[in-house]
Write a protein that holds these residues in place. Structure first.
Motif, PDB file in Angstrom:
ATOM      1  N   GLU A  49      -3.262   6.184  -7.901  1.00  0.00           N
ATOM      2  CA  GLU A  49      -3.772   4.889  -8.365  1.00  0.00           C
ATOM      3  C   GLU A  49      -3.660   3.817  -7.293  1.00  0.00           C
ATOM      4  N   ASN A  77      -4.770   2.049  -4.440  1.00  0.00           N
ATOM      5  CA  ASN A  77      -6.069   2.007  -3.759  1.00  0.00           C
ATOM      6  C   ASN A  77      -5.957   2.038  -2.235  1.00  0.00           C
ATOM      7  N   PHE A 104      -5.578   5.649  -1.516  1.00  0.00           N
ATOM      8  CA  PHE A 104      -6.833   6.354  -1.779  1.00  0.00           C
ATOM      9  C   PHE A 104      -7.839   6.081  -0.663  1.00  0.00           C
ATOM     10  N   ILE A 143     -12.591  -0.128  -3.575  1.00  0.00           N
ATOM     11  CA  ILE A 143     -12.376   0.939  -4.559  1.00  0.00           C
ATOM     12  C   ILE A 143     -12.233   0.351  -5.951  1.00  0.00           C
ATOM     13  N   GLU A 144     -12.952   0.952  -6.895  1.00  0.00           N
ATOM     14  CA  GLU A 144     -12.895   0.536  -8.297  1.00  0.00           C
ATOM     15  C   GLU A 144     -12.468   1.722  -9.151  1.00  0.00           C
ATOM     16  N   ASP A 145     -11.814   1.409 -10.274  1.00  0.00           N
ATOM     17  CA  ASP A 145     -11.448   2.470 -11.208  1.00  0.00           C
ATOM     18  C   ASP A 145     -12.691   3.057 -11.848  1.00  0.00           C
ATOM     19  N   SER A 146     -12.588   4.326 -12.202  1.00  0.00           N
ATOM     20  CA  SER A 146     -13.670   4.992 -12.932  1.00  0.00           C
ATOM     21  C   SER A 146     -13.036   5.849 -14.005  1.00  0.00           C
ATOM     22  N   ILE A 156      -8.274  12.451 -11.036  1.00  0.00           N
ATOM     23  CA  ILE A 156      -8.480  11.077 -10.556  1.00  0.00           C
ATOM     24  C   ILE A 156      -9.912  10.914 -10.071  1.00  0.00           C
ATOM     25  N   ARG A 206     -12.612   7.695  -8.502  1.00  0.00           N
ATOM     26  CA  ARG A 206     -12.778   6.300  -8.091  1.00  0.00           C
ATOM     27  C   ARG A 206     -14.232   6.051  -7.676  1.00  0.00           C
ATOM     28  N   LYS A 207     -14.683   4.838  -7.927  1.00  0.00           N
ATOM     29  CA  LYS A 207     -15.988   4.404  -7.451  1.00  0.00           C
ATOM     30  C   LYS A 207     -15.753   3.648  -6.151  1.00  0.00           C
ATOM     31  N   VAL A 208     -16.372   4.101  -5.085  1.00  0.00           N
ATOM     32  CA  VAL A 208     -16.111   3.561  -3.752  1.00  0.00           C
ATOM     33  C   VAL A 208     -17.378   2.924  -3.197  1.00  0.00           C
TER      34      VAL A 208
END
Length: 351
Positions: free
Chosen positions: A13, A15, A18, A38-41, A62, A64-66
């Motif tokens: 989690e 970022n 990540f 980076i955004e949560d998805s 996990i 993520r929208k990048v």
């Protein structure tokens, strides 16, 4: 979701961590992505049939929208401590669910705008529409080399294709490779700028105490200030329950959410040594008890043998005296062992 899944999810989690992972595995260390990109998805995904009657649901470790200058991508990570022989198919299904979810979102957008006609209306998808690419990285932490498939093609029974035409002009089976990273063999850890370097390098040496000690010596400052979630992640993927227990000690875990891995390992080794010494003491005590038991058994066996020999001599005395009609001596021998011994010597029994 089990404890192991929760620990892994919390670890990824972060970022910054990540983004560091993406920059190394996708851009060989070039700083393309930052934490703010980076955004949560939603990690839970499902796919519906055309008539919406059938639903297939799945859960990813996990996702993520990048974002980057050129656009967006969806990036997922699947942590594996064991080899999964159907992994390419699993990844294919997960990715398909991701694309299906995007298709449904696009269809809803067009339904609201009512901007499609003809074939586009039937498709619920405009000719110019595009979906975001989905990249799934499988991180394998096991000590055994990955001997499973790396492409869906390897899991397809291709006898239909190879048996019908010998000239190879039939369409080949569908190809869908997975992005597999074997952490034990991974050599790009030096590119990481976050604690991923310390985490992966520790995992690589977790079963080699000497190599682990050398690592802690060369990067002492880093390992003395490890985040708690990173240490818990290490303990989980290496299945080191002792480490998981020791990091809860106040002298190991600091007030800033940090853990002194050097002290944790020293304490773990010390506890392991003390436990080994205690086991050795208990084993030595058990061996002595067994030796004493054997000695007593041998002594009893010797005593039993002597008693048997005595009874045999006594019986011979009685038989000899009976042959000589010495009845009074028989009674005396049976009543008094001292008299019996004198008679044994007199009669020469056992000589």
């Amino acid at each position: 979701m089990g404890k192991k899944d929760v620990i892994q999810k919390i670890f990824w989690e972060d970022n910054r961590r990540f983004a560091d992972f993406i920059n190394v595995v996708m851009f060989r260390g070039e700083q393309i992505i930052s934490a703010k990109d980076i955004e949560d998805s939603d990690a839970s995904e499902y796919m519906l049939s055309e008539d919406s009657r059938t639903k297939m649901e799945g859960y990813r470790d996990i996702v993520r929208k990048v974002s980057a200058d050129a656009g967006f991508a969806l990036i997922g990570i699947e942590d594996q401590t064991e080899i999964h022989y159907a992994m390419p198919l699993r990844v294919l299904i997960w990715d398909a669910m991701c694309y299906d979810e995007q298709l449904r979102g696009i269809a809803r957008m067009h339904a609201e705008k009512k901007d499609l006609t003809g074939a586009e209306y039937l498709s619920r998808f405009a000719k110019t529409d595009r979906v975001l690419p989905m990249y799934t990285f499988v991180l394998y932490y096991g000590s055994e080399p990955w001997d499973g498939a790396r492409n869906v093609t390897e899991l397809i029974d291709d006898r239909f294709f190879t048996g019908v035409r010998s000239d190879g002009k039939m369409l080949p089976p569908f190809s869908y490779p997975i992005h597999l990273i074997e952490i034990q063999k991974y050599q790009e850890t030096g590119f990481f700028q976050s604690d991923l370097r310390e985490v992966f390098e520790f995992i690589q040496r977790a079963r080699d105490k000497n190599a682990l000690k050398d690592l802690l010596k060369t990067r002492t400052e880093k390992y003395e200030h490890m985040s708690v979630d990173a240490v818990r992640f290490i303990a989980t993927v290496t299945r080191t329950k002792e480490l998981e227990r020791i990091i809860e000690k106040p002298e190991v875990s600091g007030k800033k959410g940090e853990t002194n891995m050097c002290k944790a390992i020293d304490d773990m080794i010390a506890e392991g040594r003390a436990e080994s010494e205690e086991k050795a003491r208990k084993l030595e005590k058990r061996l002595k008890a067994v030796e004493e038991q054997n000695r007593q058994s041998e002594q009893k066996a010797h005593q039993s043998e002597e008693k048997l020999q005595w009874l045999e001599k006594k019986n011979q005395v009685v038989l000899t005296l009976l042959a000589q009609n010495r009845n009074e001596d028989i009674v005396a021998a049976l009543q008094d062992d001292g008299i019996c011994r004198k008679l044994i010597e007199e009669l020469g029994i056992g000589a």
